[in-house]
Design an enzyme around this catalytic site. Structure first.
Site, PDB file in Angstrom:
ATOM      1  N   ASP A 224      75.674 105.398 -84.240  1.00 18.21           N
ATOM      2  CA  ASP A 224      75.046 106.729 -84.337  1.00 18.21           C
ATOM      3  C   ASP A 224      74.505 107.098 -85.713  1.00 18.21           C
ATOM      4  O   ASP A 224      74.651 108.257 -86.151  1.00 18.21           O
ATOM      5  CB  ASP A 224      76.050 107.809 -83.882  1.00 18.21           C
ATOM      6  CG  ASP A 224      76.530 107.618 -82.458  1.00 18.21           C
ATOM      7  OD1 ASP A 224      76.052 106.696 -81.792  1.00 18.21           O
ATOM      8  OD2 ASP A 224      77.405 108.387 -82.020  1.00 18.21           O
TER       9      ASP A 224
ATOM     10  N   GLU B  20      73.866 108.409 -79.994  1.00 21.85           N
ATOM     11  CA  GLU B  20      74.425 109.424 -79.109  1.00 21.85           C
ATOM     12  C   GLU B  20      73.289 110.322 -78.642  1.00 21.85           C
ATOM     13  O   GLU B  20      72.511 110.826 -79.454  1.00 21.85           O
ATOM     14  CB  GLU B  20      75.469 110.273 -79.860  1.00 21.85           C
ATOM     15  CG  GLU B  20      76.074 111.353 -78.970  1.00 21.85           C
ATOM     16  CD  GLU B  20      77.156 112.185 -79.678  1.00 21.85           C
ATOM     17  OE1 GLU B  20      77.613 111.802 -80.769  1.00 21.85           O
ATOM     18  OE2 GLU B  20      77.521 113.227 -79.108  1.00 21.85           O
TER      19      GLU B  20
ATOM     20  N   LYS C 113      74.207 106.196 -75.673  1.00 21.89           N
ATOM     21  CA  LYS C 113      75.500 106.607 -75.109  1.00 21.89           C
ATOM     22  C   LYS C 113      75.567 108.136 -74.975  1.00 21.89           C
ATOM     23  O   LYS C 113      75.186 108.861 -75.899  1.00 21.89           O
ATOM     24  CB  LYS C 113      76.644 106.076 -75.985  1.00 21.89           C
ATOM     25  CG  LYS C 113      76.692 106.636 -77.399  1.00 21.89           C
ATOM     26  CD  LYS C 113      77.791 105.915 -78.165  1.00 21.89           C
ATOM     27  CE  LYS C 113      78.120 106.503 -79.502  1.00 21.89           C
ATOM     28  NZ  LYS C 113      78.494 107.895 -79.566  1.00 21.89           N
TER      29      LYS C 113
ATOM     30  N   LYS D  52      81.218 110.246 -76.768  1.00 20.04           N
ATOM     31  CA  LYS D  52      81.641 109.904 -78.123  1.00 20.04           C
ATOM     32  C   LYS D  52      81.911 108.399 -78.217  1.00 20.04           C
ATOM     33  O   LYS D  52      81.532 107.752 -79.185  1.00 20.04           O
ATOM     34  CB  LYS D  52      82.913 110.676 -78.507  1.00 20.04           C
ATOM     35  CG  LYS D  52      82.791 112.181 -78.326  1.00 20.04           C
ATOM     36  CD  LYS D  52      81.805 112.789 -79.291  1.00 20.04           C
ATOM     37  CE  LYS D  52      81.842 114.300 -79.258  1.00 20.04           C
ATOM     38  NZ  LYS D  52      80.541 114.895 -78.921  1.00 20.04           N
TER      39      LYS D  52
ATOM     40  N   VAL E 142      78.835 106.661 -87.975  1.00 20.03           N
ATOM     41  CA  VAL E 142      79.330 108.034 -88.113  1.00 20.03           C
ATOM     42  C   VAL E 142      79.611 108.630 -86.732  1.00 20.03           C
ATOM     43  O   VAL E 142      79.026 108.217 -85.737  1.00 20.03           O
ATOM     44  CB  VAL E 142      78.290 108.902 -88.855  1.00 20.03           C
ATOM     45  CG1 VAL E 142      78.048 108.364 -90.241  1.00 20.03           C
ATOM     46  CG2 VAL E 142      76.976 109.025 -88.094  1.00 20.03           C
ATOM     47  N   THR E 143      80.500 109.631 -86.694  1.00 23.96           N
ATOM     48  CA  THR E 143      81.360 110.046 -87.778  1.00 23.96           C
ATOM     49  C   THR E 143      82.745 109.392 -87.598  1.00 23.96           C
ATOM     50  O   THR E 143      83.144 109.091 -86.479  1.00 23.96           O
ATOM     51  CB  THR E 143      81.559 111.586 -87.823  1.00 23.96           C
ATOM     52  OG1 THR E 143      82.148 112.031 -86.588  1.00 23.96           O
ATOM     53  CG2 THR E 143      80.230 112.301 -88.020  1.00 23.96           C
TER      54      THR E 143
ATOM     55  N   CYS F 192      82.980 109.641 -83.245  1.00 20.23           N
ATOM     56  CA  CYS F 192      82.473 108.513 -82.457  1.00 20.23           C
ATOM     57  C   CYS F 192      83.001 107.161 -82.920  1.00 20.23           C
ATOM     58  O   CYS F 192      83.181 106.250 -82.110  1.00 20.23           O
ATOM     59  CB  CYS F 192      80.950 108.545 -82.437  1.00 20.23           C
ATOM     60  SG  CYS F 192      80.349 109.969 -81.496  1.00 20.23           S
TER      61      CYS F 192
HETATM   62  C1  C5J Z   1      79.368 111.349 -83.679  1.00 19.98           C
HETATM   63  C2  C5J Z   1      79.596 113.718 -83.348  1.00 19.98           C
HETATM   64  N1  C5J Z   1      78.480 110.384 -83.627  1.00 19.98           N
HETATM   65  N2  C5J Z   1      80.355 113.906 -84.417  1.00 19.98           N
HETATM   66  N3  C5J Z   1      79.042 112.516 -83.078  1.00 19.98           N
HETATM   67  O1  C5J Z   1      80.425 111.209 -84.281  1.00 19.98           O
HETATM   68  O2  C5J Z   1      79.356 114.636 -82.608  1.00 19.98           O
END
Ligand code: C5J
Length: 216
Positions: free
Chosen positions: A24, A72, A125, A128, A153-154, A158
């Site tokens: 992501d 994401e 996807k 998460k 991240v993060t 995820c």
């Molecule tokens: C991810 C989020 N990629 N924090 N998404 O961690 O919403």
């Protein structure tokens, strides 16, 4: 077989059976003006991962090893968005970089510095975790990968969810501390500690220069 000095103990891997997962690294999470910043987050906590991740990608690709990217996001009609996520708001609304976390929008795509190469897999996807409602298991099986190097991240959202999913599916994960980021420094620290605690309960933690050195 290369061995990386990692926590809680060395991580040994066969490069031919290891895939690099880049989770992501999308404009909406990382760039000033994007969705992440609109929620009041300090995006510099994430964008500091771009440089080491770029160097890692260059090294990893130079050995012809497989890279899997994830993003994401959702279909434009949001029919694949988990209901609880949709109820929170934000998703699908108009943001500075297009509709937030909607596939095809500028903000949904990966930052220029880490753009996937044509032959690299990109997994879209809705959740998460990168295994939930995606073809990731099949992709990994086809690559013959048994272990994963995890970045992106993060850290506590995820990355953690995906590492836990991977662990339950039998994959050993090495998480690279300088190539994963959280908006919250405390979550970054504790998130990494949680992965390697109790004798690698979910995985191993090292930094990218240590992995790159082990590849040579
Ligand atoms: C991810 C989020 N990629 N924090 N998404 O961690 O919403």
């Amino acid at each position: 077989m290369p061995s990386v000095d990692a926590l809680p103990h060395p991580f040994t891997f066969d490069p031919a059976e290891t895939a690099l997962l880049v989770i992501d690294m999308q404009r909406d999470f990382l760039l000033p003006g994007g969705f992440g910043e609109s929620l009041g987050n300090d995006v510099s906590q994430l964008s500091r991962t771009i440089e080491p991740l770029s160097a890692l990608l260059a090294a990893w690709r130079s050995y012809g090893l497989p890279v899997i990217h994830t993003r994401e996001g959702h279909l434009p009609d949001l029919s694949d968005c988990p209901p609880a996520k949709l109820r929170k708001g934000g998703i699908g609304e108009q943001g500075a970089f297009g509709r937030i976390l909607v596939r095809g929008e500028y903000g949904h795509d990966i930052v220029d510095e880490l753009a996937p190469l044509e032959d690299e897999v990109v997994i879209d996807k809705p959740g998460k975790g990168a295994f939930y409602a995606t073809e990731l298991s099949e992709v990994i099986e086809k690559l013959g990968a048994k272990k994963l190097v995890v970045t992106g991240v993060t850290t506590e959202v995820c990355v953690h969810t995906t590492v836990r999913e991977a662990n339950d599916r039998g994959f050993d994960c090495l998480v690279l501390s300088d190539c994963v980021g959280s908006y919250f420094p405390e979550f970054q620290r504790v998130g990494l500690e949680m992965i390697a605690a109790q004798g690698a309960i979910f995985g191993w933690v090292a930094d990218s220069p240590t992995l790159i050195a082990a590849l040579q």
